[in-house]
Enzyme design. Sequence first.
Site, PDB file in Angstrom:
ATOM      1  N   HIS A   1       1.165  -0.963   0.323  1.00 19.47           N
ATOM      2  CA  HIS A   1       0.184   0.200  -0.386  1.00 19.47           C
ATOM      3  C   HIS A   1       0.698   1.732   0.454  1.00 19.47           C
ATOM      4  CE1 HIS A   1      -3.114  -3.003   1.132  1.00 19.47           C
ATOM      5  NE2 HIS A   1      -4.377  -1.626   1.033  1.00 19.47           N
TER       6      HIS A   1
ATOM      7  N   LYS B   1      -0.806   4.827   4.765  1.00 21.29           N
ATOM      8  CA  LYS B   1      -2.165   3.949   5.811  1.00 21.29           C
ATOM      9  C   LYS B   1      -1.660   3.878   7.235  1.00 21.29           C
ATOM     10  CE  LYS B   1      -4.316  -0.456   4.773  1.00 21.29           C
ATOM     11  NZ  LYS B   1      -5.293   0.274   5.476  1.00 21.29           N
TER      12      LYS B   1
HETATM   13  N1  LIG Z   1     -13.197  -0.381   1.889  1.00 23.16           N
HETATM   14  C1  LIG Z   1     -11.845  -0.191   0.676  1.00 23.16           C
HETATM   15  O1  LIG Z   1     -12.692  -0.840  -0.453  1.00 23.16           O
HETATM   16  C2  LIG Z   1     -11.145   0.383   1.579  1.00 23.16           C
HETATM   17  C3  LIG Z   1     -10.880   0.982   2.937  1.00 23.16           C
HETATM   18  N2  LIG Z   1     -10.010   2.118   2.535  1.00 23.16           N
HETATM   19  C4  LIG Z   1      -9.742   1.872   4.140  1.00 23.16           C
HETATM   20  O2  LIG Z   1     -10.254   3.235   4.483  1.00 23.16           O
HETATM   21  C5  LIG Z   1     -10.252   4.556   5.354  1.00 23.16           C
HETATM   22  C6  LIG Z   1      -9.619   6.154   4.892  1.00 23.16           C
HETATM   23  O3  LIG Z   1      -8.696   6.129   3.704  1.00 23.16           O
HETATM   24  P1  LIG Z   1      -8.192   6.435   3.055  1.00 23.16           P
HETATM   25  O4  LIG Z   1      -9.212   7.915   2.284  1.00 23.16           O
HETATM   26  O5  LIG Z   1      -7.268   6.499   2.310  1.00 23.16           O
HETATM   27  O6  LIG Z   1      -7.578   7.826   3.993  1.00 23.16           O
HETATM   28  P2  LIG Z   1      -7.878   9.264   4.153  1.00 23.16           P
HETATM   29  O7  LIG Z   1      -6.549   9.594   5.575  1.00 23.16           O
HETATM   30  O8  LIG Z   1      -7.240   9.485   3.154  1.00 23.16           O
HETATM   31  O9  LIG Z   1      -8.963  10.264   4.650  1.00 23.16           O
HETATM   32  C7  LIG Z   1      -9.669   9.294   5.733  1.00 23.16           C
HETATM   33  C8  LIG Z   1     -10.154  10.981   5.925  1.00 23.16           C
HETATM   34  O10 LIG Z   1     -11.236  10.992   7.856  1.00 23.16           O
HETATM   35  C9  LIG Z   1     -10.261  12.082   8.286  1.00 23.16           C
HETATM   36  N3  LIG Z   1     -11.052  11.140  10.008  1.00 23.16           N
HETATM   37  C10 LIG Z   1      -9.773  10.586  10.235  1.00 23.16           C
HETATM   38  N4  LIG Z   1     -10.231  10.408  11.651  1.00 23.16           N
HETATM   39  C11 LIG Z   1     -11.372  10.766  11.899  1.00 23.16           C
HETATM   40  C12 LIG Z   1     -12.513  11.897  12.673  1.00 23.16           C
HETATM   41  N5  LIG Z   1     -11.758  11.577  13.679  1.00 23.16           N
HETATM   42  N6  LIG Z   1     -13.190  12.396  12.599  1.00 23.16           N
HETATM   43  C13 LIG Z   1     -13.485  12.941  11.309  1.00 23.16           C
HETATM   44  N7  LIG Z   1     -12.557  12.480  10.176  1.00 23.16           N
HETATM   45  C14 LIG Z   1     -11.596  11.808  10.424  1.00 23.16           C
HETATM   46  C15 LIG Z   1      -8.785  12.272   7.825  1.00 23.16           C
HETATM   47  O11 LIG Z   1      -9.204  13.487   8.187  1.00 23.16           O
HETATM   48  P3  LIG Z   1      -7.243  14.289   8.657  1.00 23.16           P
HETATM   49  O12 LIG Z   1      -6.774  14.064   7.648  1.00 23.16           O
HETATM   50  O13 LIG Z   1      -7.963  15.763   8.881  1.00 23.16           O
HETATM   51  O14 LIG Z   1      -7.269  13.611   9.908  1.00 23.16           O
HETATM   52  C16 LIG Z   1      -9.757  12.314   6.182  1.00 23.16           C
HETATM   53  O15 LIG Z   1     -10.140  13.404   5.793  1.00 23.16           O
HETATM   54  C17 LIG Z   1      -9.017   3.891   5.468  1.00 23.16           C
HETATM   55  O16 LIG Z   1      -9.409   3.210   7.022  1.00 23.16           O
HETATM   56  C18 LIG Z   1      -9.061   2.573   4.795  1.00 23.16           C
HETATM   57  O17 LIG Z   1      -8.380   1.333   5.095  1.00 23.16           O
HETATM   58  C19 LIG Z   1      -9.046   2.284   1.416  1.00 23.16           C
HETATM   59  C20 LIG Z   1      -9.342   2.274   0.531  1.00 23.16           C
HETATM   60  C21 LIG Z   1     -10.623   1.163   0.648  1.00 23.16           C
HETATM   61  O1  LIG Z   2      -5.836   2.608   3.588  1.00 28.89           O
HETATM   62  C1  LIG Z   2      -6.059   1.448   1.944  1.00 28.89           C
HETATM   63  O2  LIG Z   2      -5.777   2.291   1.075  1.00 28.89           O
HETATM   64  C2  LIG Z   2      -6.987   0.197   2.026  1.00 28.89           C
HETATM   65  N1  LIG Z   2      -7.192  -0.270   2.555  1.00 28.89           N
HETATM   66  C3  LIG Z   2      -8.378  -1.132   2.917  1.00 28.89           C
HETATM   67  C4  LIG Z   2      -7.221  -2.005   3.557  1.00 28.89           C
HETATM   68  O3  LIG Z   2      -6.821  -2.162   4.409  1.00 28.89           O
HETATM   69  O4  LIG Z   2      -7.266  -3.604   3.248  1.00 28.89           O
HETATM   70  C5  LIG Z   2      -8.997  -1.262   1.482  1.00 28.89           C
HETATM   71  C6  LIG Z   2      -7.860  -1.091  -0.052  1.00 28.89           C
HETATM   72  O5  LIG Z   2      -6.774  -2.376   0.602  1.00 28.89           O
HETATM   73  C7  LIG Z   2      -6.778  -0.043   0.008  1.00 28.89           C
END
Ligand SMILES: NC(=O)C1=CN([C@@H]2O[C@H](COP(=O)(O)OP(=O)(O)OC[C@H]3O[C@@H](n4cnc5c(N)ncnc54)[C@H](OP(=O)(O)O)[C@@H]3O)[C@@H](O)[C@H]2O)C=CC1
Ligand SMILES: O=C(O)C1=N[C@H](C(=O)O)C[C@H](O)C1
Length: 266
Positions: A155, A159
Amino acid sequence: MDVIRIIVAGARGKMGSEAVKLVQRTENFKLVGVLDHKDGGKLLNDVSDYDGEPVRIYTDPKECLENCPADVWIDLTAPKAGYHNAKAALEYGVRTVVGTTGFTDAELDDLKAVAEEKGIGCIIAPNFAVGAVLMMKFAKMAAKYFPDVEIVELHHDQKVDAPSGTSVKTAQMISEARTKKTQGHPNEKETLKGARGADFEGMHIHSVRLPGLVAHQEVLFGGGGQLLTIRHDSFNRESFMSGVKVAVETVMNLDTFVYGLENILD
Ligand SMILES: NC(=O)C1=CN([C@@H]2O[C@H](COP(=O)(O)OP(=O)(O)OC[C@H]3O[C@@H](n4cnc5c(N)ncnc54)[C@H](OP(=O)(O)O)[C@@H]3O)[C@@H](O)[C@H]2O)C=CC1
Ligand SMILES: O=C(O)C1=N[C@H](C(=O)O)C[C@H](O)C1
């Protein structure tokens, strides 16, 4: 088609901003509020390129739920926040679609209990990409024949959780089909801590973090004189959005807890 009113938590993040675009372009989805860390009280239009109907940014999940009547809470935040948000939404009677990863088993059990007590749908999907779901299913099929397996997940370096939710889910699905086995030499010793990765029931998970990557995973099966590699790559976050859409549509007709997109895809 009835309109589905949606809150996106983590709306300014990498996934959340894609989810906002998905809601905006889907005819019967309507964005009613967003949650994020920063810019509470401002309008999303004022701090991003969102050009739909104005929606306010909240920083507190309960305040967001009270002020934005919604049908579905999409959570794409961070491990602890995702758990608290999803619990708050379920307790408020709002269905949840959770992509956030890094939950403990106890947190997953708790969310399941709240969803079941309330009798409303909750879908937690560690990976929304259809290709990744197929990778996990194919890995489960292969595990029946190849009990020796190593998972390598790769990744981007922003992350926060390791191993990835997808790799843990893959290991869980493999363990449903695999004869239990501790792999490698019985006297194996790590001379550098962590060299063999994380141990999930004798299977090893290796986490790679590098700038430039998005989300990638290889499942390696070794047998006498052969290697089977099952690999999936997400090159952008758009790759997850068809799964998010299906989950939102499905959760509207669910009254229970579902862990994994494979349980709702045909
Ligand atoms: N299920 C799936 O297919 C996928 C899942 N994911 C998961 O999704 C999640 C987000 O990933 P990603 O978009 O890359 O991460 P990012 O860090 O880009 O986005 C997370 C967002 O949530 C905000 N945030 C974090 N903590 C809080 C809180 N306590 N209250 C309010 N807002 C909050 C962050 O704000 P700030 O930056 O200001 O902290 C940021 O805007 C991760 O857990 C990742 O593993 C990711 C890709 C695919
Ligand atoms: O943080 C990410 O980017 C992603 N998170 C998910 C995971 O923890 O498996 C899904 C995907 O791999 C992207």
